[in-house]
Design an enzyme around this catalytic site. Structure first.
Site, PDB file in Angstrom:
ATOM      1  N   LYS A  50       8.669  76.647  53.078  1.00  0.00           N
ATOM      2  CA  LYS A  50       7.394  77.034  52.482  1.00  0.00           C
ATOM      3  C   LYS A  50       7.017  76.097  51.335  1.00  0.00           C
ATOM      4  O   LYS A  50       5.890  75.606  51.256  1.00  0.00           O
ATOM      5  CB  LYS A  50       7.491  78.476  51.987  1.00  0.00           C
ATOM      6  CG  LYS A  50       6.190  79.007  51.451  1.00  0.00           C
ATOM      7  CD  LYS A  50       6.301  80.462  51.041  1.00  0.00           C
ATOM      8  CE  LYS A  50       6.532  81.330  52.246  1.00  0.00           C
ATOM      9  NZ  LYS A  50       6.153  82.716  52.078  1.00  0.00           N
ATOM     10  N   ARG A 118       7.810  84.264  45.803  1.00  0.00           N
ATOM     11  CA  ARG A 118       8.237  84.400  47.206  1.00  0.00           C
ATOM     12  C   ARG A 118       9.450  83.550  47.507  1.00  0.00           C
ATOM     13  O   ARG A 118       9.607  82.465  46.961  1.00  0.00           O
ATOM     14  CB  ARG A 118       7.148  83.906  48.152  1.00  0.00           C
ATOM     15  CG  ARG A 118       5.874  84.682  48.154  1.00  0.00           C
ATOM     16  CD  ARG A 118       4.871  83.921  49.004  1.00  0.00           C
ATOM     17  NE  ARG A 118       3.515  84.361  48.763  1.00  0.00           N
ATOM     18  CZ  ARG A 118       2.850  85.200  49.540  1.00  0.00           C
ATOM     19  NH1 ARG A 118       3.429  85.673  50.602  1.00  0.00           N
ATOM     20  NH2 ARG A 118       1.627  85.551  49.259  1.00  0.00           N
ATOM     21  N   GLY A 127      10.312  87.671  57.040  1.00  0.00           N
ATOM     22  CA  GLY A 127      10.492  89.019  56.527  1.00  0.00           C
ATOM     23  C   GLY A 127      11.901  89.381  56.100  1.00  0.00           C
ATOM     24  O   GLY A 127      12.164  90.508  55.725  1.00  0.00           O
ATOM     25  N   MET A 129      13.739  88.070  53.574  1.00  0.00           N
ATOM     26  CA  MET A 129      13.988  88.073  52.124  1.00  0.00           C
ATOM     27  C   MET A 129      12.789  88.692  51.416  1.00  0.00           C
ATOM     28  O   MET A 129      11.883  89.203  52.051  1.00  0.00           O
ATOM     29  CB  MET A 129      14.271  86.664  51.656  1.00  0.00           C
ATOM     30  CG  MET A 129      15.602  86.160  52.175  1.00  0.00           C
ATOM     31  SD  MET A 129      15.968  84.515  51.620  1.00  0.00           S
ATOM     32  CE  MET A 129      14.782  83.562  52.511  1.00  0.00           C
ATOM     33  N   ARG A 362       3.551  76.229  58.670  1.00  0.00           N
ATOM     34  CA  ARG A 362       4.891  75.847  59.143  1.00  0.00           C
ATOM     35  C   ARG A 362       4.831  75.705  60.663  1.00  0.00           C
ATOM     36  O   ARG A 362       3.886  76.192  61.306  1.00  0.00           O
ATOM     37  CB  ARG A 362       5.934  76.893  58.748  1.00  0.00           C
ATOM     38  CG  ARG A 362       5.630  78.246  59.308  1.00  0.00           C
ATOM     39  CD  ARG A 362       6.562  79.306  58.768  1.00  0.00           C
ATOM     40  NE  ARG A 362       6.113  80.619  59.198  1.00  0.00           N
ATOM     41  CZ  ARG A 362       6.546  81.754  58.718  1.00  0.00           C
ATOM     42  NH1 ARG A 362       7.453  81.776  57.776  1.00  0.00           N
ATOM     43  NH2 ARG A 362       6.105  82.900  59.159  1.00  0.00           N
ATOM     44  N   HIS A 482       5.784  92.029  62.437  1.00  0.00           N
ATOM     45  CA  HIS A 482       7.224  91.760  62.418  1.00  0.00           C
ATOM     46  C   HIS A 482       7.827  91.863  63.821  1.00  0.00           C
ATOM     47  O   HIS A 482       8.553  90.976  64.277  1.00  0.00           O
ATOM     48  CB  HIS A 482       7.882  92.758  61.456  1.00  0.00           C
ATOM     49  CG  HIS A 482       9.362  92.617  61.378  1.00  0.00           C
ATOM     50  ND1 HIS A 482      10.209  93.396  62.141  1.00  0.00           N
ATOM     51  CD2 HIS A 482      10.142  91.763  60.682  1.00  0.00           C
ATOM     52  CE1 HIS A 482      11.448  93.036  61.892  1.00  0.00           C
ATOM     53  NE2 HIS A 482      11.440  92.050  61.008  1.00  0.00           N
ATOM     54  N   SER A 816      40.144  72.782  84.159  1.00  0.00           N
ATOM     55  CA  SER A 816      38.928  73.505  83.766  1.00  0.00           C
ATOM     56  C   SER A 816      39.325  74.423  82.614  1.00  0.00           C
ATOM     57  O   SER A 816      40.241  75.238  82.754  1.00  0.00           O
ATOM     58  CB  SER A 816      38.390  74.317  84.942  1.00  0.00           C
ATOM     59  OG  SER A 816      37.266  75.039  84.510  1.00  0.00           O
ATOM     60  N   CYS A 883      34.835  76.490  82.082  1.00  0.00           N
ATOM     61  CA  CYS A 883      34.208  77.578  82.833  1.00  0.00           C
ATOM     62  C   CYS A 883      34.238  78.893  82.068  1.00  0.00           C
ATOM     63  O   CYS A 883      33.878  79.931  82.598  1.00  0.00           O
ATOM     64  CB  CYS A 883      34.850  77.733  84.204  1.00  0.00           C
ATOM     65  SG  CYS A 883      36.591  78.169  84.127  1.00  0.00           S
ATOM     66  N   TYR A 903      31.914  68.214  83.326  1.00  0.00           N
ATOM     67  CA  TYR A 903      30.919  69.248  83.629  1.00  0.00           C
ATOM     68  C   TYR A 903      31.139  70.495  82.788  1.00  0.00           C
ATOM     69  O   TYR A 903      32.222  70.699  82.229  1.00  0.00           O
ATOM     70  CB  TYR A 903      30.950  69.609  85.130  1.00  0.00           C
ATOM     71  CG  TYR A 903      32.196  70.349  85.576  1.00  0.00           C
ATOM     72  CD1 TYR A 903      32.277  71.733  85.465  1.00  0.00           C
ATOM     73  CD2 TYR A 903      33.284  69.662  86.113  1.00  0.00           C
ATOM     74  CE1 TYR A 903      33.419  72.413  85.866  1.00  0.00           C
ATOM     75  CE2 TYR A 903      34.419  70.334  86.517  1.00  0.00           C
ATOM     76  CZ  TYR A 903      34.486  71.713  86.383  1.00  0.00           C
ATOM     77  OH  TYR A 903      35.606  72.385  86.766  1.00  0.00           O
TER      78      TYR A 903
HETATM   79  C1  PEP Z   1      38.410  82.098  80.904  1.00  0.00           C
HETATM   80  O1  PEP Z   1      39.449  82.633  80.547  1.00  0.00           O
HETATM   81  O2  PEP Z   1      37.678  81.417  80.153  1.00  0.00           O
HETATM   82  C2  PEP Z   1      37.926  82.267  82.276  1.00  0.00           C
HETATM   83  C3  PEP Z   1      36.870  81.629  82.716  1.00  0.00           C
HETATM   84  O3  PEP Z   1      38.587  83.171  83.041  1.00  0.00           O
HETATM   85  P1  PEP Z   1      38.360  84.756  82.966  1.00  0.00           P
HETATM   86  O4  PEP Z   1      37.202  84.983  82.069  1.00  0.00           O
HETATM   87  O5  PEP Z   1      38.130  85.198  84.363  1.00  0.00           O
HETATM   88  O6  PEP Z   1      39.656  85.199  82.405  1.00  0.00           O
END
Ligand code: PEP
Ligand code: MG
Length: 935
Positions: A50, A118, A127, A129, A362, A482, A816, A883, A903
Site C-alpha cells: 500500500k 492503516r 482485512g 490486519m 495494487r 470480504h 521414485s 510420487c 519427473y
Molecule cells: C509415499 O509414501 O510418498 C507414497 C507415494 O506412497 P503411499 O502414500 O502409498 O504410502
C-alpha cells in the site's frame, strides 16, 4: 459546505524536516504529498504494497491524500521489543510536515486534521490486519468538525466510529460491547438503518461508548491526538501478529518476519452528503478476466461500509450517470495505472464533495480463469511479453479450470435465490452457520464432509471456517466484500450478497421463499452464475480443453524440462490424467485395485490363509482380475510409461477391526434373529453364508486378526516386507503385469511397464524382490513367445534407503521418492496422527508449513538430493521421480527441478498445476527472472 481536508498547500520546507536523518541512520518514515514522495513503487519490502502504491501514485501526480509511511523495519523492531526512538522522532517530524502542507493541526483548531492509520504489508492480506479511521477526533475537535462541515451528524458519526475502532483495535475491547450499545440505541429510537440515528442520538452513543471504554480498558478514551496516533501505530504493528493474520500468512506462504508498514494519511470523507461517496474497483473483471471497468460504490458512505459488505453497493457504471466528470477522471486514472503497473489493478477511491481521491492501487487478486485470460489479453495489447505472461498465473489457480459444474439434468432444480457470482465453480454441502461449526463438521482426511458456510457477511475472523468449507454463501456484500475476495484467492466457490436470504446466525437458520433451512440441510451453490439451489445436486467434472488455457500453456510448456506424470490406479483416472497432460503414470497403487466388490473376498481369503497352498489358491483367483486392471491402465496410457507398485499396505487394513469383531463375538448369543442376519451380510466376504457359520467362522477370523495385529502397522509388516515374507504375492502381481503387458502389446498398444518395490531399506531387500519380478517376467515371455522392455526400480521412502542409495541403485533401475513416507520417517511424525500436533506447531511457528503438504526442503529435501546424487554415482542414467503428495505442490515441484529429478507425479487434478510449476521453474532459470507472480 467546507472541505474537510483542504487542498494541499504548497510544500513548505519546515525545520522538522532536518531531523529526518536519524541517529542510527535508518530512515523509518517516508513522506508523500505535494506531488512528491520520498519512496517509490519498487519499495514494497520497505513501504509495504500500500505504501509503495501511494508513493508511486503521488509521484505520478495523481490525487492522493498526503501522509507518511512508517516502514516495515519499525514493525520488526516492535516485534523484537526494540523500537528505536528515531521512529517517534521521525514520525513527529513527518506529522509536522503534513500539518504544514495541509495548513491544519492534528485534532486541533477550527479545521482539525484527521488521519487514517492503516496496515500495509509487502503482500496484500485483505482485512487481516487493522485500520483506524478519523484519528484526531476528541471531545473538542468533534465540535470543530461539526461547525466546519456544517454537519453535526456527520461529525458525531465519525467520532463514534473512531471510539469504536480504537476501542476494538487498540484497547482490545470486543466489538460486541459497542454493537450492543448501538443496537440498543437504534431500538430505542425505532431506527431501521444506522443512518436513521440523528446527531443527538449519536452523541448519546458516544457517551455510552466512552463508558464501555472505561469499563473494559480501565482507562478513558485518550483525548490527546498525539497519544492516539502513537497507540494506533503500535496496535497496527501488533496486528501483524494476530491469529487471523498469522493464519493467512501460513496458507499463503508469506514470511512471518516481513512485518507490516503503517500508513498515516489525511482523511477524506465519502460520507459528507450526496456529492460524496466511496468505492472500490478493478480495471478488468476479477472473476472472468473480461476487459471491462468493474467496480462498486456507495454514495454518502465511508470505505469500511463497502469492504465489510455492510451495505450492498451499486455498480460503478451508475457513477457515470451521477457524476460523469468524476467517472471519466477515474477511468482515465485507472487506465493509466494499469499501463504503468502492466497488470490489472484493484483500486479504492473516495469522492469528497465532488473531488476524486485515489486511496489505493495494487495488482488485483483474480480467479484462475481471469488470471489466464488477463495474461493473454495483455500480451495481445502489448503490455507484457509472453515470457512475463507465464508468471502471471499461480500454478495452483489452474485448478479453477478443473472445478466442477452442477449437474442440472438429472433432477428438477429449485433456485432459492440468486446472489453475485463471487467465485466460480460449484459446491454442494450441508449448511453450517458459524466458522467454528464449519471446522467441526467438515472433518479431515478420509472423514471429510462437505459443508456450506452460510453467513450474513463474512469477516476476517471466519477465515478458518472458510478454508474448510466447500463453498460460501453470504446474504450481504458485493463482489469486493470480504467473502468474495478471500474465496477467489482460495479458488473456492462463493455466492455473495444473495439478498433474498435472511440469515439468522443466532437461531442457526436461514429463511428464503417462505422456507426455513437449518444446520445440516443440503444446499448446492453455483459460483459461476450466483445461484443458490435447494438440495444436493450432483456435479459434473470440468473440461481441461479450454482454448485460452491451451494457448497459455502453449507459451509455458516449451520451457518445461521435467516430465509430469499422474498417480492413478484405475483406467478412468488414467484417462482423466492423460487429458490433463500427464506423460505417464508415476504411481499405480495396486492395493486400491483389490477393494472392488468381486475382488475383496479373494483378497481376504488370501490374507486369512494360514498356509502357502491356500494363499496360492486365493491368489490364483485374483490373478485374472489384476491382469484385466493392468491391461486397462496400459491401454489408457498407450505409448507412455506406467509405474506399478507391488502391494504396500499392512494386510490388516483389509480385515475387520479387532475391537468390532470382539464385540460381535461377545454379543452373538444375545443378538436377535434380525441382528444375526445383519451380521451374516457383514461377514459374507469371510465365508459366512448363514447364521450357523457365524459361530464357526468369527473366532477363527479374530484369531487371524490378532495374529496380524501390530502396534505400529505403519512401521510394520508392509511394503517389500510383505513380498519378502509372502513371495507368492509379488509373483502373482508380476505375472499379472507381464501377462497384461504382452496381451495388450499384441493388440498394438505400446507398453512401458516399470515395476516399483515399496519401502525398501537395504540392497538385499531390493535384490530379493527384483529377482522374483525378473524371473516371472522371463517365464511369461517364454510362455507367450514375446519379450517386452521393462524396468524394476524402487521407492525411496526411508532415510536408510536415501543413505545407501548408491548400493540400492546397483539393482534399482529407477528411484521414485515416496515423500509421504519419507516425511513420516524423517520427522518421526505419524502421517495419520500428525493433525493432533500440527495446528499447535504451526500456530507456534515451530513449523512454517505442513511438511506433508509442502516438502520440507531443509530436512527431507537433503535426503532427496543426497539419494539422487548417490544413486546416479552408481548408475549415471538413473531415472528419478517423486510420487508423494508433494509432486503436485508448486514449491516442491520447483525443488525437484533444481534437484535434477526427471519427473514429478501427482494426482490427476494437480497435473496442470505441476506442469505450470515445472515450466515456471525452468523458465525463471533460463530467463534469469525471479518468478514475478501476482501474490
Ligand atoms: C509415499 O509414501 O510418498 C507414497 C507415494 O506412497 P503411499 O502414500 O502409498 O504410502
Ligand atoms: Mg509410501
Amino acid at each position: 459546505m467546507a472541505t474537510i481536508t483542504l487542498p494541499e498547500a504548497e510544500v513548505k520546507e519546515t525545520k522538522t524536516q532536518e531531523t529526518k536523518k536519524a541517529s542510527t541512520g535508518t530512515k523509518y518514515v517516508y513522506f508523500f504529498g505535494g506531488g512528491k514522495a520520498d519512496g517509490d513503487g519498487k519499495m514494497k519490502d520497505v513501504l509495504g504494497g500500500k505504501g509503495a502504491g501511494l508513493a508511486e501514485m503521488t509521484n505520478a501526480g495523481l490525487p492522493v491524500p498526503p501522509g507518511f509511511t512508517i516502514q516495515t523495519e519499525a514493525c520488526r523492531e516492535y516485534m523484537r521489543g526494540a523500537l528505536s526512538k528515531d521512529v517517534d522522532t521521525q514520525m513527529d517530524a513527518a506529522l509536522a510536515r503534513l500539518e504544514a502542507l495541509q495548513g491544519q493541526k492534528l485534532g486541533a483548531g477550527e479545521n482539525p486534521l484527521l488521519v487514517s492509520v492503516r496496515s500495509g504489508a509487502k503482500f496484500s492480506m485483505p482485512g487481516m490486519m487493522d485500520t483506524i479511521l478519523n484519528l484526531g477526533l476528541n471531545d473538542k475537535s468533534v465540535e470543530a468538525l461539526a461547525k466546519r462541515s456544517n454537519n453535526p451528524r456527520f461529525a458525531a458519526d465519525s467520532y463514534r466510529r473512531l471510539i469504536q475502532m480504537f476501542g476494538n483495535v487498540v484497547l482490545d475491547i470486543e466489538k460486541a460491547a459497542f454493537d450492543e450499545v448501538f443496537d440498543a440505541k437504534k431500538k430505542q429510537k425505532k431506527a431501521k438503518m444506522d443512518t436513521d440515528l440523528d446527531a443527538k442520538a449519536l452523541q448519546e452513543v458516544i457517551a455510552e461508548y466512552k463508558k464501555v471504554v472505561k469499563k473494559h480498558a480501565k482507562r478513558d478514551f485518550p483525548q490527546d491526538p498525539h497519544e492516539q496516533l502513537v497507540m494506533a501505530r503500535d496496535a497496527v504493528f501488533r496486528s501483524w501478529q494476530n491469529d487471523r493474520a498469522k493464519h493467512y500468512r501460513r496458507i499463503n506462504n508469506i514470511d512471518d518476519m516481513l512485518g507490516t508498514a503503517v500508513n498515516v494519511q489525511c482523511m477524506v470523507f465519502g460520507n459528507l452528503g450526496e456529492t460524496s461517496g466511496t468505492g472500490v474497483g478493478f480495471t478488468r473483471n476479477p472473476a472472468t478476466g473480461v476487459k471491462e471497468f468493474y467496480g462498486e460504490f456507495l454514495m454518502n458512505a465511508q470505505g469500511e461500509d463497502v469492504v465489510a459488505g455492510i451495505r450492498t453497493p451499486v455498480h460503478i457504471s451508475e457513477l457515470e450517470k451521477i457524476m460523469p466528470d468524476v467517472y471519466n477522471q477515474l477511468r482515465d486514472i485507472t487506465t493509466r495505472l494499469e499501463k504503468h503497473y502492466r497488470d490489472m489493478q484493484d483500486f479504492e477511491f473516495t469522492i469528497q464533495e465532488g473531488k476524486l481521491y485515489m486511496l489505493q492501487t495494487r495488482n488485483g487478486k483474480r480467479t484462475g480463469l481471469a488470471a489466464v485470460r488477463v495474461a493473454l489479453q495483455m500480451v495481445e495489447e502489448g503490455l507484457i511479453t509472453k515470457e512475463d505472461a507465464i508468471f502471471r498465473v499461480d500454478p495452483n489457480q489452474l485448478y479453477d479450470f478443473l472445478v466442477p459444474r452442477l449437474d442440472e439434468k438429472k433432477t428438477k432444480i429449485e433456485v432459492l435465490a440468486t446472489g453475485l457470482p463471487a467465485s466460480p465453480g460449484a459446491a454442494v454441502g450441508q449448511i453450517v452457520f458459524t466458522a467454528d461449526e464449519a471446522v467441526k463438521k467438515a472433518g479431515t482426511g478420509t472423514k471429510k464432509n462437505p459443508v456450506i458456510l452460510v453467513r450474513a457477511e463474512t469477516t476476517p475472523e471466519d477465515i478458518q471456517g472458510m478454508e474448510v468449507a466447500a463453498g460460501i454463501l453470504t446474504s450481504r456484500g458485493g463482489m469486493t466484500s470480504h467473502a468474495a475476495v478471500v474465496t477467489r484467492g482460495m479458488g473456492k466457490c462463493c455466492v455473495a450478497g444473495a439478498g433474498d436470504i435472511a440469515v439468522d446466525e443466532k437461531k442457526r437458520e436461514m429463511r428464503v421463499k417462505g422456507q426455513t433451512f437449518e444446520e445440516g440441510d443440503w444446499l448446492s451453490l453455483d459460483g459461476t452464475t450466483g445461484r443458490v439451489i435447494k438440495g444436493k445436486l450432483d456435479t459434473i467434472p470440468p473440461k481441461a480443453d479450454d482454448p485460452e488455457l491451451l494457448q497459455f500453456m502453449s507459451w509455458a510448456e516449451p520451457f518445461r524440462k521435467m516430465k509430469v506424470r499422474a498417480n492413478a490406479d484405475i483406467p478412468r483416472d488414467a484417462i482423466q490424467a492423460r487429458a490433463f497432460g500427464a506423460e505417464g503414470i508415476g504411481l499405480c497403487r495396486t492395493e486400491h485395485m483389490f477393494f472392488g466388490e468381486e475382488k475383496i473376498p479373494h483378497m481376504r481369503a488370501m490374507i486369512l490363509a494360514d498356509n502357502e497352498k491356500d494363499r496360492r489358491a486365493a491368489l490364483k483367483k485374483l490373478l485374472p482380475m489384476q491382469r484385466e486392471d493392468f491391461a486397462g491402465v496400459f491401454k489408457a496410457m498407450d505409448g507412455l510409461p506406467v509405474t506399478i507398485r507391488t502391494l504396500d499396505p499392512p494386510l490388516h487394513e483389509f480385515l475387520p477391526r479387532r475391537e468390532e469383531l470382539m464385540v460381535d463375538i461377545a454379543l452373538l448369543p444375545k443378538y436377535s434373529a434380525k441382528q444375526k442376519k445383519e451380521l451374516v451380510a457383514k461377514y459374507k466376504d469371510y465365508g459366512v453364508k448363514g447364521v450357523n457359520d457365524l459361530k464357526k467362522i468369527l473366532p477363527g477370523l479374530l484369531a487371524r486378526v490378532e495374529e496380524l495385529h501390530e502396534f505400529n502397522p505403519m512401521l510394520g509388516h508392509r511394503g517389500c516386507r510383505l513380498g519378502i515374507t509372502y513371495p507368492e504375492i509379488t509373483e502373482m502381481q508380476a505375472r499379472a503385469i507381464f501377462e497384461a503387458a504382452v496381451d495388450v502389446s499384441k493388440k498394438g498398444v505400446k507398453v512401458l511397464p516399470e515395476v516399483m518395490i515399496p519401502l525398501v531399506a537395504t540392497l538385499k531387500e531390493m535384490q530379493n524382490q527384483a529377482a522374483i519380478v525378473r524371473r516371472v517376467a522371463d517365464e511369461v515371455f517364454k510362455e507367450k513367445g514375446t519379450k517386452i522392455d521393462y524396468m524394476v526400480g524402487t521407492m525411496i521412502e526411508l532415510p536408510r534407503a536415501a543413505l545407501v542409495a548408491d548400493q540400492i541403485a546397483k539393482e534399482a533401475e529407477f528411484f521414485s521418492f515416496g515423500t509421504n513416507d519419507l516425511t513420516q520417517t524423517t520427522f518421526g511424525f505419524s502421517r495419520d496422527d500428525v493433525n493432533k500436533i500440527l495446528p499447535t506447531y504451526l500456530a507456534e511457528g515451530i513449523l512454517k508449513q505442513d511438511p506433508f503438504a509442502a516438502l520440507d526442503q531443509e530436512g527431507v529435501g537433503q535426503l532427496v538430493k543426497m539419494a539422487t546424487e548417490r544413486g546416479r554415482k552408481t548408475r549415471s542414467n538413473l531415472k528419478v521421480g517423486i510420487c508423494g503428495e508433494h509432486g503436485g505442490e508448486p514449491s516442491s515441484v520447483e525443488f525437484c527441478y533444481r534437484t535434477g529429478l526427471n519427473y514429478v507425479s501427482c494426482s490427476p487434478f494437480r497435473v496442470l498445476t505441476a506442469r505450470l510449476a515445472a515450466a515456471q521453474a525452468a523458465a525463471s532459470e533460463s530467463l534469469k527472472v525471479e518468478g514475478g507472480r501476482t501474490k
